[in-house]
Design a protein around this motif. Structure first.
Motif, mmCIF file in Angstrom:
data_model
loop_
_atom_site.group_PDB
_atom_site.id
_atom_site.type_symbol
_atom_site.label_atom_id
_atom_site.label_comp_id
_atom_site.label_asym_id
_atom_site.label_seq_id
_atom_site.Cartn_x
_atom_site.Cartn_y
_atom_site.Cartn_z
ATOM 1 N N THR A 101 20.262 44.092 -28.103
ATOM 2 C CA THR A 101 19.146 43.240 -27.703
ATOM 3 C C THR A 101 18.542 43.763 -26.415
ATOM 4 O O THR A 101 19.252 43.983 -25.441
ATOM 5 N N ALA A 168 12.969 38.603 -26.058
ATOM 6 C CA ALA A 168 13.964 39.591 -26.459
ATOM 7 C C ALA A 168 13.612 40.220 -27.804
ATOM 8 O O ALA A 168 13.054 39.576 -28.684
ATOM 9 N N THR A 170 15.712 42.273 -30.759
ATOM 10 C CA THR A 170 17.070 42.577 -31.223
ATOM 11 C C THR A 170 17.014 43.349 -32.523
ATOM 12 O O THR A 170 16.214 43.040 -33.407
#
Length: 192
Positions: A101, A168, A170
């Protein structure tokens, strides 16, 4: 007439660039088959820590071993203002890297940049997780799952006023870490 020709040439060039961008959208598995952020999917704890020294081991919300280290690097070819701030790696059932991530600066421009670049690279997302019960959504996770077990998730959490608290990106080769509770979405217009 000369101005019209230039305008048409410019419009044709822009259309060609847009077409090329759409044509380059590829499968998540094609781009992340061998791993992410310079690590292979079979990277051990030691290999992760050697590649990104100075980080910290802890457990995530689900009790999974996680290693996070500061890392400023480009992400998906985005401009420098949208580079990573921190990388976090989860250890999977096989005791190797299960996900990576990239945490970014928590701003709306960063969120829009990573969502738009992900859609350009991978097409439309096909699953989503969000808190449907609230007036102002506190979290949203857009997922590209058609190449599971390798998936991409773009997520954000927001404060009570709707401002991003986290942004984020990921990529994971153990999809089940992220897809529980996700709803399938259709990007087709109604009635088709």
């Amino acid at each position: 007439m000369r101005g019209l020709h230039r305008t048409l040439s410019l419009a044709g060039g822009v259309a060609a660039l847009l077409f090329v961008g759409a044509a380059q959208a590829g499968a998540v598995s094609e781009q992340f088959r061998s791993g992410a952020f310079g690590l292979s999917w079979n990277a051990s704890r030691t290999a992760i820590q050697a590649k990104y020294p100075g980080g910290k081991w802890d457990k995530d919300e689900a009790g999974i071993d996680r290693y996070c280290a500061a890392s400023r690097q480009p992400l998906l070819g985005l401009p420098p203002q949208h580079q990573t701030r921190e990388l976090c790696f989860l250890i999977g059932d096989d005791q190797t890297m299960a996900s990576a991530t990239a945490r970014m600066d928590a701003t709306l421009p960063s969120l829009l940049a990573v969502v738009n670049r992900s859609r350009t690279r991978f097409g439309d997302f096909d699953a989503v997780k969000r808190d449907e019960g609230s007036v102002q959504s506190r979290f949203t996770y857009m997922m590209w799952t058609k190449d599971a077990p390798i998936i991409v998730v773009v997520g954000s959490t927001n404060d009570v006023d709707g401002r991003p608290e986290t942004v984020a990106f990921t990529v994971a080769d153990q999809a089940t870490l992220f897809t529980g509770g996700a709803a399938r979405v259709s990007n087709r217009p109604a009635g088709t």
